[in-house]
Design a protein around this motif. Structure first.
Motif, short mmCIF file in Angstrom:
data_model
loop_
_atom_site.label_atom_id
_atom_site.label_comp_id
_atom_site.label_asym_id
_atom_site.label_seq_id
_atom_site.Cartn_x
_atom_site.Cartn_y
_atom_site.Cartn_z
N THR A 90 0.99 -1.19 -0.12
CA THR A 90 -0.14 -0.04 -0.02
C THR A 90 0.81 1.12 0.05
O THR A 90 2.11 1.05 0.26
N GLU A 91 0.39 2.45 -0.41
CA GLU A 91 1.12 3.48 -0.37
C GLU A 91 1.98 3.77 0.93
O GLU A 91 3.04 4.29 0.93
N ALA A 92 1.18 3.49 2.07
CA ALA A 92 1.94 3.89 3.38
C ALA A 92 3.03 2.91 3.72
O ALA A 92 3.94 3.24 4.15
N ALA A 93 2.64 1.45 3.20
CA ALA A 93 4.13 0.73 3.32
C ALA A 93 4.96 1.04 2.63
O ALA A 93 6.29 0.53 2.89
N ARG A 94 4.89 1.29 1.22
CA ARG A 94 5.64 1.60 0.58
C ARG A 94 6.64 2.87 0.67
O ARG A 94 7.72 2.69 0.75
N LYS A 95 5.87 3.88 1.26
CA LYS A 95 6.66 4.94 1.78
C LYS A 95 7.40 4.65 2.90
O LYS A 95 8.54 4.99 3.31
N ALA A 96 7.11 3.59 3.85
CA ALA A 96 7.86 3.25 4.94
C ALA A 96 9.25 2.48 4.60
O ALA A 96 10.32 2.86 4.98
N VAL A 97 9.03 1.66 3.68
CA VAL A 97 10.20 0.91 2.93
C VAL A 97 10.98 2.18 2.51
O VAL A 97 12.20 2.07 2.54
N GLU A 98 10.39 2.81 1.44
CA GLU A 98 11.29 3.93 0.89
C GLU A 98 12.15 4.89 1.96
O GLU A 98 13.27 5.20 1.82
#
Length: 182
Positions: free
Chosen positions: A120-128
């Motif tokens: 999800t957008e929030a999980a992707r941002k956390a990884v990035e």
């Protein structure tokens, strides 16, 4: 080289645990709450949060929590024991990939044995965020993933931590103060 190759063993295992939780719940997406639940199973992260993993799981109503595991347990079947008996372990991080779609650069996917999950957008941002905050040549750690989760307090995982009465500014200060050596 995939994105997952830039993570140390603990962080890689947290990502894989999150993927397995999502898979066990029949989901096709990996969200930030599931990532937080998976991270909280690490003794190091649980100590940072100051709450046990079960409390984090309970505070994350949107997280994939492995309903299949619970159903199997009612039948007396321990999913971890079954996995231990498999010749090729599905939770082996070497069998998983975290990668960005070439045609869709904002889509990050976690793929493993029998599963392919879009973050999800929030999980992707956390990884990035975790990838961007690491020092040059140093891998992302569990702390790095936690930094990524804490980067935006407005996400579902941020709200879950608030429900647990965790002082997010203080936790952020503590976790962000311990950057890896570059």
């Amino acid at each position: 080289m995939t994105m997952l190759d830039r993570f140390d063993d603990g962080a890689r295992r947290a990502i894989v645990r999150a993927g397995l939780l999502a898979r066990e719940s029949g989901r096709d997406r990996l969200d930030d709450e599931t990532l937080l639940v998976a991270l909280s199973t690490s003794a190091h992260v649980a100590a940072r949060l100051g709450v046990p993993a079960g409390a984090v799981r309970a505070a994350c109503p949107g997280a994939a929590t492995g309903r299949d595991r619970e159903l199997l347990a009612t039948l007396g079947i321990d999913l971890d024991e079954v996995r231990d008996r498999l010749p090729a372990r599905i939770d082996d991080p070497a069998r998983w990939r975290l990668h960005r779609a070439l045609a869709l650069p904002l889509r990050v996917r976690l793929s493993g044995p029998g599963v392919s999950l879009v973050l999800t957008e929030a999980a992707r941002k956390a990884v990035e965020v975790a990838l961007n905050l690491r020092g040059y040549g140093t891998p992302v750690t569990e702390d790095g993933l936690l930094r990524g989760v804490l980067a935006d307090h407005r996400t579902p995982s941020g709200r879950a931590l608030t429900r647990l009465r965790i002082d997010l500014p203080r936790l952020s200060t503590t976790v962000f103060a311990r950057r890896p050596a570059s």
